[in-house]
Motif scaffolding. Sequence first.
Motif, PDB file in Angstrom:
ATOM      1  N   UNK A  29      36.725  30.627  26.743  1.00 13.45           N
ATOM      2  CA  UNK A  29      37.369  29.473  27.347  1.00 13.45           C
ATOM      3  C   UNK A  29      36.330  28.477  27.803  1.00 13.45           C
ATOM      4  N   UNK A  30      36.799  27.400  28.454  1.00 10.81           N
ATOM      5  CA  UNK A  30      35.858  26.433  29.028  1.00 10.81           C
ATOM      6  C   UNK A  30      35.174  27.020  30.257  1.00 10.81           C
ATOM      7  N   UNK A  31      35.933  27.803  31.019  1.00 10.49           N
ATOM      8  CA  UNK A  31      35.431  28.466  32.217  1.00 10.49           C
ATOM      9  C   UNK A  31      35.935  29.901  32.216  1.00 10.49           C
ATOM     10  N   UNK A  32      35.110  30.815  32.698  1.00  8.82           N
ATOM     11  CA  UNK A  32      35.508  32.219  32.809  1.00  8.82           C
ATOM     12  C   UNK A  32      35.314  32.680  34.251  1.00  8.82           C
ATOM     13  N   UNK A  33      36.321  33.353  34.796  1.00  4.67           N
ATOM     14  CA  UNK A  33      36.248  33.951  36.121  1.00  4.67           C
ATOM     15  C   UNK A  33      36.234  35.467  35.952  1.00  4.67           C
ATOM     16  N   UNK A  34      35.439  36.143  36.794  1.00 10.70           N
ATOM     17  CA  UNK A  34      35.402  37.606  36.708  1.00 10.70           C
ATOM     18  C   UNK A  34      35.521  38.208  38.102  1.00 10.70           C
ATOM     19  N   UNK A  35      36.372  39.192  38.225  1.00  6.89           N
ATOM     20  CA  UNK A  35      36.517  39.973  39.445  1.00  6.89           C
ATOM     21  C   UNK A  35      36.293  41.432  39.116  1.00  6.89           C
ATOM     22  N   UNK A  36      35.754  42.175  40.059  1.00  3.58           N
ATOM     23  CA  UNK A  36      35.502  43.602  39.865  1.00  3.58           C
ATOM     24  C   UNK A  36      36.363  44.401  40.837  1.00  3.58           C
ATOM     25  N   UNK A  37      36.961  45.473  40.318  1.00  3.28           N
ATOM     26  CA  UNK A  37      37.796  46.395  41.095  1.00  3.28           C
ATOM     27  C   UNK A  37      39.201  45.869  41.357  1.00  3.28           C
ATOM     28  N   UNK A  38      39.386  44.555  41.448  1.00  5.69           N
ATOM     29  CA  UNK A  38      40.709  44.038  41.830  1.00  5.69           C
ATOM     30  C   UNK A  38      41.055  42.829  40.972  1.00  5.69           C
ATOM     31  N   UNK A  39      42.378  42.619  40.774  1.00  4.81           N
ATOM     32  CA  UNK A  39      42.848  41.470  40.032  1.00  4.81           C
ATOM     33  C   UNK A  39      42.984  40.267  40.962  1.00  4.81           C
ATOM     34  N   UNK A  40      43.140  39.103  40.365  1.00  4.79           N
ATOM     35  CA  UNK A  40      43.395  37.899  41.147  1.00  4.79           C
ATOM     36  C   UNK A  40      44.758  38.017  41.823  1.00  4.79           C
ATOM     37  N   UNK A  41      44.887  37.379  42.967  1.00  2.93           N
ATOM     38  CA  UNK A  41      46.144  37.419  43.711  1.00  2.93           C
ATOM     39  C   UNK A  41      47.174  36.518  43.039  1.00  2.93           C
ATOM     40  N   UNK A  42      48.435  36.702  43.424  1.00  4.67           N
ATOM     41  CA  UNK A  42      49.511  35.874  42.873  1.00  4.67           C
ATOM     42  C   UNK A  42      49.275  34.399  43.180  1.00  4.67           C
ATOM     43  N   UNK A  43      48.785  34.113  44.387  1.00  2.00           N
ATOM     44  CA  UNK A  43      48.491  32.729  44.757  1.00  2.00           C
ATOM     45  C   UNK A  43      47.410  32.137  43.863  1.00  2.00           C
ATOM     46  N   UNK A  44      46.355  32.908  43.618  1.00  3.98           N
ATOM     47  CA  UNK A  44      45.274  32.429  42.766  1.00  3.98           C
ATOM     48  C   UNK A  44      45.758  32.199  41.337  1.00  3.98           C
ATOM     49  N   UNK A  45      46.561  33.130  40.806  1.00  6.97           N
ATOM     50  CA  UNK A  45      47.065  32.992  39.441  1.00  6.97           C
ATOM     51  C   UNK A  45      47.964  31.765  39.307  1.00  6.97           C
ATOM     52  N   UNK A  46      48.815  31.539  40.300  1.00  6.58           N
ATOM     53  CA  UNK A  46      49.700  30.368  40.247  1.00  6.58           C
ATOM     54  C   UNK A  46      48.881  29.079  40.228  1.00  6.58           C
ATOM     55  N   UNK A  47      47.836  29.007  41.052  1.00  3.28           N
ATOM     56  CA  UNK A  47      47.006  27.807  41.098  1.00  3.28           C
ATOM     57  C   UNK A  47      46.292  27.604  39.772  1.00  3.28           C
ATOM     58  N   UNK A  48      45.758  28.684  39.197  1.00  3.24           N
ATOM     59  CA  UNK A  48      45.027  28.586  37.929  1.00  3.24           C
ATOM     60  C   UNK A  48      45.943  28.117  36.805  1.00  3.24           C
ATOM     61  N   UNK A  49      47.168  28.641  36.753  1.00  6.49           N
ATOM     62  CA  UNK A  49      48.097  28.226  35.712  1.00  6.49           C
ATOM     63  C   UNK A  49      48.497  26.769  35.875  1.00  6.49           C
ATOM     64  N   UNK A  50      48.618  26.332  37.129  1.00  2.00           N
ATOM     65  CA  UNK A  50      49.036  24.951  37.380  1.00  2.00           C
ATOM     66  C   UNK A  50      47.922  23.946  37.134  1.00  2.00           C
ATOM     67  N   UNK A  51      46.672  24.376  37.125  1.00  2.00           N
ATOM     68  CA  UNK A  51      45.539  23.458  37.017  1.00  2.00           C
ATOM     69  C   UNK A  51      44.763  23.601  35.719  1.00  2.00           C
TER      70      UNK A  51
END
Length: 852
Positions: A71-93
Amino acid sequence: MSKGLSLSPSDDRLWSIAWRVCRRELRGGLSGFRIFLACLALGVGAIAAVGNVSESVLSALERDGRKLLGGDVELRLTHMEATAEQLDWLRANTERMGELATMRTTAYGPEQRRLVELKAVDDIYPLFGEMELADNIPFDGILDRKDGLWGAVTEAGLLERLNIAIGDTVKLGDIDVQIRGVIATEPDKAVGFFNFGPRLMVSKASLMDTGLVQPGSLVRYYYALDLMGNETPTAFRERLENQFEDAGWRIRDTSNANPGLRRFIERLTLFLTLVGLSALLVGGIGVANAVRSHIESKTSVIATLKSIGASHGLVLRIYFLQILVLALIGIGIGLLIGAVTPAIVAPLLAGRLPIDVTLGPALPSLIIATSFGVLTTLVFALPSLLRAREIPAARLFRASAGLFNGSPVRRRDLPHIGIPLVLLLVLTVLTATDRAIALGFIAGSAAAVVIFTYAGRGIVSLSKRFITGRDAFSRLALANLHRPGASTVPVALSLGLGLTLLVTISGIEGNLDNEINENLPESAPAFFFLDIRPDQMDQFRNQLLAQENVSDIEQTPMLRGRVTAIDGVDANDVGPGDDRWFLRGDRGLTFAAAPPPETKLVRGEWWPSDYDDASKPLVSISADIGNAFELEPGDTITVNILGRDITAEIANWREVEWQSLRMNFAMVFSPGLIDKAPYSLIATAHMPREMEEPVDRMIGLDFPNVSAIRVREALEAANAILAGIGTALNATSMIAIVAGVLVLAGAVAAGRRKRIYDAVVLKTLGATRANILYAYALEYGILGLATGVIAAFVGSVAAWSVLVLVMEAHWVFLPMTIFGPIAIGLLATLSAGFVGTWQALRSPAAPMLRNE
């Protein structure tokens, strides 16, 4: 009239005359300059070839950055997934967002098991690029659940290891998945030089069904983003960080899509280029010899020109232009070699990189190689040109032997030599990706030049002392080493530099290989076991101990965290350096009440065994990290764990033996806070080789969530990588050896007439061919053996310095890395000497005696 190299308008006519004379002399051909051309072509060709391949790979990385990253940007988290709030913001932006997860686990076939690099992808994967399967099988929908089975695709190596075929199933945690295709191209595959298993790709929807994702499991979650409109990654990153300041994710964009591969290519390019420069340095000696010999052969021409009114400046311009034209021919041949080499390398890289590399000439690399060639020519050719200019015509009519003796370069000429030398050094530093290493190379090269110059003079001096009291032909051999015009010093210098480089590289590679294959296995555990749940540990330990000859089971908790600040300074603002690995990505960390076994504290003290203050966490760091970042007990380190920044006070430094392959950690925290986070356990165990397969099988049956890494296989993988790098370095260093042999051949050719004369006189006086061969074999044998021994010593010191002082590894005496180069030096000098001697022996005596 100017005697310098000025290009002022008043000199235009001089340059015009010089060019006409230069052209006429060049019509005679390139006789006497073959060694000159070969030396330049080898060095320039090596630098151009390395630069072209490197530039092509790095350009492909930049071109395919979006595909490599996913992708243009990649985010990585270890041990845990992104929160619902974070996912909603990412999809909207963003325009689109892809989700995937990776982890190491074990796949089970009917009879075998294999550690795999598991990748769970969503339905829109890949966001960019094409996922290609063998036999043109379409990827869309292949991972979906069909007839009660989730689908999977894998690399061919897994099919071979598990002895299965497409359509068969493998057990993955609690479920079976069906292999439906073989991966041909994975667009966003990162290059992992120590991947522990083949890729196995499944649907992200199936991951939770496997039961592999447990609290503390080492799972990495990735979010690939396709940005809206013309928004830049930098602008998006700023908005993202303002929105979620403490998210704890690692952010990458297309400017650094595969930093590991980039760093590896840049560092390998640096070392190969420096080795190529060594070859050019050795070739420079050949350039100097060729220019000197050429000027000496032109004494009558120069005398004639001066007799009819030619100035010093005109003579200098004539031969300066000759050398420059010949240098450009040699450099052109080298550039051609550099341009063709990528076509030879291309098949070797095919399929080994996650990018489509179009190998071909790269203009910046060719310009850099040309600059090195021109500056090297000037540095080594100008002294002879300038010294010849100052010799009066009357002396030039005399015999040319020892022509330059007693004619040092004048002080006013030093800038003409010094300026290109300084430019050469500056170019070396500016074009290096690591300037500290480049400066070390310059210092080492200067030291080696001084050592071998004085070594050559030492051989000359000793040959004078031992010349008496021996048979006639032994005295002849020793006399040849110190007679006027002898090539002892240049041969010792050129061949010695090449052999030193070979000894250094062979010594480093041999010691690292010895460390991996012999020393490490003695102390290294047989297995590393990952992702053990805390409730499994007692049973796991008991079952291991029940196996025959299994011992020394060690266990420790492990989490992953990312260093975000060093003593209050943001990690992104910490300066560059080799120790930035500590700040890149996630780091393994643990906690302990008591110090780990065999801990050696360097500074500070360990915390009390009952310490559990959650408000003031303490941390023990490795001494190399403390030194690298100039930290002291009382300073702080901030680590993001599961999205939360935890700042701990440094309590002490520990001496960590990374090469021991024990469970070493750069950071060990005190209990009280870290131990409240979900974690898994890792363990090691020692056992004889014959027990590895039964233990591996037992772990696979009873603990399917536990991944077992065989240390022996990891060491073999590391050794294969090391062998490949060593082969590249040794192949390049052989160019320096070849250049040294060429210099030697040039020296023999330059003294060919003298050798023929000596051989004719000796044969006339009754010497046999065997007598003459003996004398010349002794001469070249002494020179080759002495140079080889000195090179072995200097190269061993250099290898020891790199291993012990830079790499902090062990050094041992390895005979083959010493005796091999000595044998090469001896063989090279004897071979060149015999070729020249045989030509001298074949020459009839009568013509030579009549001419005399």
